[in-house]
Design a protein around this motif. Structure first.
Motif: not given
Length: 156
Positions: A42-43, A46, A49, A72
């Motif tokens: 996710y990081k 980012r 996404t 996300t």
């Protein structure tokens, strides 16, 4: 065993980096031996996404998909979750406004995943080789241009 795990982690990292660096619209993490979707992704992703439209998590060992994954990757059009150990989906699936196709074949669903009923653009749902109650068929595929879906049952 540690060597295999290290190789699997490195493979995932390469695929994520390739997606981020090339700003592609797809992420392919098929056959990466994932038991869960790695939180670190996710990081790492980012910045891209919103541009991801296709994800393949096929042939892993996933037992669940989280609501965070759904929120996300909100622009998904195609999601391949075939060949995992899923038996349910998060309620947030209905918030995937652009999702057109989902492959849930070869999982552990015992009934139709209800959260998909509220996904407005969904055209194809593949539930082949699940254990859907009341379905004598080995193949269960929902195909339609608009809801409600047309059901195609095939005893192949």
């Amino acid at each position: 065993m540690h060597k295999r795990m290290g190789e699997a982690v490195a493979r995932v990292a390469r695929k994520v980096n390739d997606t981020v660096e090339n700003k592609t619209d797809s992420l392919d993490l098929a056959s990466c031996k994932l038991m869960t979707f790695p939180v670190g992704i996710y990081k790492a992703m980012r910045s891209v996404t919103e541009g991801i439209q296709r994800i393949s998590l096929a042939n892993n060992e996933l037992k669940s998909i989280t609501s965070r994954f759904i929120t996300t990757f909100s622009q998904l059009r195609e999601l391949n979750l075939a060949g995992n150990s899923l038996h349910r989906l998060p309620e947030e699936m209905g918030s995937l406004l652009h999702l057109r196709s989902i492959d849930l074949s070869r999982n552990r669903f015992r009934r139709f995943p209800e959260p998909l009923a509220s996904a407005p653009a969904l055209e194809t749902i593949d539930l082949e080789q699940n254990q859907i109650a009341g379905s004598p068929a080995r193949e269960l595929v929902f195909v339609g241009l608009q809801m409600p879906w047309f059901v195609v049952l095939c005893q192949c």
